[in-house]
Design a protein around this motif. Structure first.
Motif, short mmCIF file in Angstrom:
data_model
loop_
_atom_site.label_atom_id
_atom_site.label_comp_id
_atom_site.label_asym_id
_atom_site.label_seq_id
_atom_site.Cartn_x
_atom_site.Cartn_y
_atom_site.Cartn_z
N TRP A 1 -5.81 -7.21 -8.04
CA TRP A 1 -4.76 -6.23 -8.33
C TRP A 1 -3.41 -6.94 -8.30
N ALA A 2 -3.20 -7.78 -7.29
CA ALA A 2 -1.92 -8.48 -7.15
C ALA A 2 -1.76 -9.52 -8.27
N ALA A 3 -2.82 -10.29 -8.52
CA ALA A 3 -2.73 -11.36 -9.53
C ALA A 3 -2.37 -10.77 -10.90
N ALA A 4 -2.93 -9.60 -11.20
CA ALA A 4 -2.66 -8.99 -12.50
C ALA A 4 -1.19 -8.61 -12.65
N ARG A 5 -0.49 -8.51 -11.52
CA ARG A 5 0.93 -8.14 -11.56
C ARG A 5 1.85 -9.31 -11.21
N GLY A 6 1.28 -10.51 -11.12
CA GLY A 6 2.08 -11.68 -10.76
C GLY A 6 2.58 -11.64 -9.33
N LEU A 7 1.88 -10.90 -8.46
CA LEU A 7 2.31 -10.76 -7.06
C LEU A 7 1.41 -11.60 -6.15
N PRO A 8 1.89 -11.93 -4.97
CA PRO A 8 1.02 -12.66 -4.03
C PRO A 8 -0.13 -11.78 -3.54
N ARG A 9 -1.25 -12.41 -3.19
CA ARG A 9 -2.42 -11.66 -2.73
C ARG A 9 -2.07 -10.74 -1.55
N ALA A 10 -1.14 -11.23 -0.70
CA ALA A 10 -0.75 -10.44 0.49
C ALA A 10 -0.22 -9.07 0.08
N GLU A 11 0.47 -9.01 -1.06
CA GLU A 11 1.01 -7.72 -1.52
C GLU A 11 -0.15 -6.79 -1.91
N GLY A 12 -1.20 -7.37 -2.48
CA GLY A 12 -2.38 -6.56 -2.79
C GLY A 12 -2.99 -5.98 -1.53
N HIS A 13 -3.05 -6.78 -0.48
CA HIS A 13 -3.61 -6.28 0.78
C HIS A 13 -2.72 -5.19 1.38
N ARG A 14 -1.39 -5.41 1.26
CA ARG A 14 -0.46 -4.40 1.81
C ARG A 14 -0.64 -3.07 1.07
N ARG A 15 -0.75 -3.15 -0.25
CA ARG A 15 -0.96 -1.92 -1.03
C ARG A 15 -2.35 -1.34 -0.75
N GLY A 16 -3.26 -2.21 -0.36
CA GLY A 16 -4.60 -1.75 0.02
C GLY A 16 -4.56 -0.85 1.25
N VAL A 17 -3.66 -1.16 2.18
CA VAL A 17 -3.53 -0.32 3.38
C VAL A 17 -3.00 1.06 2.99
N GLU A 18 -2.10 1.10 2.01
CA GLU A 18 -1.60 2.41 1.54
C GLU A 18 -2.74 3.23 0.92
N ALA A 19 -3.60 2.53 0.18
CA ALA A 19 -4.75 3.24 -0.40
C ALA A 19 -5.65 3.78 0.72
N LEU A 20 -5.81 2.97 1.76
CA LEU A 20 -6.64 3.41 2.88
C LEU A 20 -6.09 4.70 3.50
N ARG A 21 -4.77 4.73 3.69
CA ARG A 21 -4.16 5.95 4.26
C ARG A 21 -4.47 7.17 3.38
N ARG A 22 -4.31 6.99 2.06
CA ARG A 22 -4.59 8.10 1.12
C ARG A 22 -6.03 8.55 1.24
N VAL A 23 -6.93 7.58 1.35
CA VAL A 23 -8.35 7.91 1.31
C VAL A 23 -8.80 8.56 2.62
N VAL A 24 -8.22 8.14 3.74
CA VAL A 24 -8.55 8.80 5.02
C VAL A 24 -8.13 10.28 4.94
N ARG A 25 -6.92 10.51 4.42
CA ARG A 25 -6.44 11.89 4.29
C ARG A 25 -7.36 12.69 3.36
N ALA A 26 -7.69 12.07 2.23
CA ALA A 26 -8.55 12.76 1.26
C ALA A 26 -9.92 13.04 1.86
N ALA A 27 -10.42 12.09 2.66
CA ALA A 27 -11.77 12.27 3.23
C ALA A 27 -11.81 13.51 4.10
N HIS A 28 -10.75 13.69 4.96
CA HIS A 28 -10.89 14.93 5.73
C HIS A 28 -10.59 16.17 4.95
N GLU A 29 -9.79 16.09 3.91
CA GLU A 29 -9.60 17.26 3.04
C GLU A 29 -10.92 17.63 2.35
N LEU A 30 -11.74 16.63 2.08
CA LEU A 30 -12.99 16.89 1.34
C LEU A 30 -14.17 17.16 2.27
#
Ligand code: IPE
Ligand code: IPE
Ligand code: MG
Length: 253
Positions: free
Chosen positions: A31-60
């Motif tokens: 994800w990061a490489a496709a945007r010319g970003l460092p891998r660390a930024e992909g991991h950081r954005r991955g944590v944001e996805a995790l937050r969304r998915v935890v919230r979605a999991a209990h909503e579902l």
């Protein structure tokens, strides 16, 4: 989608809502490489996805959500990337634990603790301790986790009992071994989702995945969201779980 005619007693089971969803959160680096970003930024954005998915999991209404956050084999990555990943785990627990607790999330951790830095172990234990009585959603964090190692550890414990004369080897069956896995009380995953288009388990829950439905989605983990989770669950709902029995349409006559 209705499966009302399927007699549960025949072993065939199709259901729209999985109780336990496990996720191989893959593709942060790409994800990061496709945007010319460092891998660390992909991991950081991955944590944001995790937050969304935890919230979605209990909503579902999902009761167990297992996430693969660091594998036993991820130690083969460069030290800087391992440092980034551990830093994100530290920050995730420090920043999010209070919110998870308020939302009724129980945090469980599977994987090898030995050899981890002591402050990481302390944070993992703190998260488990604080949330131990919560029941709304079990968030199972697979950290420093490898399925082969988990099974080998279980075998070692059984072997020790036999060597000490406390167990008859004939008593060792799948249930006995399963009792010595890291979280024996948690039901096997109904659905395992892997993002990023890769189609393999990479040493994740191999024992527990015996009858899991596998759904591979092309999006990289930082882009995964509630809609993507819902669509994976819809795919799960179209599957027919047979557990070695007969197809629903062929049973009962
Ligand atoms: C998943 O993303 C995160 C971990 C494995 C810790 P990757 O870092 O594996 O991303 P890709 O697969 O290289 O794109
Ligand atoms: C699996 O992803 C591990 C995690 C998601 C934590 P990897 O990126 O490490 O898996 P491989 O190496 O592509 O199989
Ligand atoms: Mg990967």
């Amino acid at each position: 989608m209705s499966n009302a005619a399927a007699p549960a007693s025949q072993g065939a089971d199709r259901t729209d809502s999985p109780l336990h969803v496990a996720v191989i959160m893959d593709g942060n680096g790409r994800w990061a490489a496709a945007r010319g970003l460092p891998r660390a930024e992909g991991h950081r954005r991955g944590v944001e996805a995790l937050r969304r998915v935890v919230r979605a999991a209990h909503e579902l209404g999902i009761l167990y959500l297992t996430i693969f956050s660091f594998s036993s084999e991820n130690w083969s990555r460069p030290a800087t990337e391992i440092g980034d990943l551990f830093g994100l785990l530290r920050r995730f627990i420090r920043n999010d634990l209070a919110t998870l607790h308020r939302d009724g999330v129980r945090v469980r951790v599977i994987g090898e603790r030995q050899g981890l830095e002591s402050d990481i172990c302390a944070l993992l234990s703190e998260a488990e301790e604080l949330t131990r009585d919560n029941t709304r959603l079990n968030l199972v964090v697979a950290f420093n986790y490898g399925s082969r190692q988990e099974i080998a550890n279980a075998a070692q414990r059984l072997a020790r009992e036999v060597a000490e004369g406390r167990r008859d080897p004939a008593s060792i069956d799948a249930d006995a071994l399963g009792q010595y896995l890291d979280a024996p009380d948690i039901p096997d995953p109904d659905l395992i989702i892997r993002t990023s288009g890769e189609q393999r388990l990479s040493n994740f829950l191999m024992w527990q995945a015996a009858y899991s439905e596998l759904v591979f989605v092309p999006v990289h983990w930082p882009d995964f969201d509630k809609a993507a989770l819902e669509s994976a669950i819809a795919e799960y709902g179209r599957r027919e779980r047979r557990f070695g029995g007969l197809a629903a349409a062929k049973t009962g006559s």
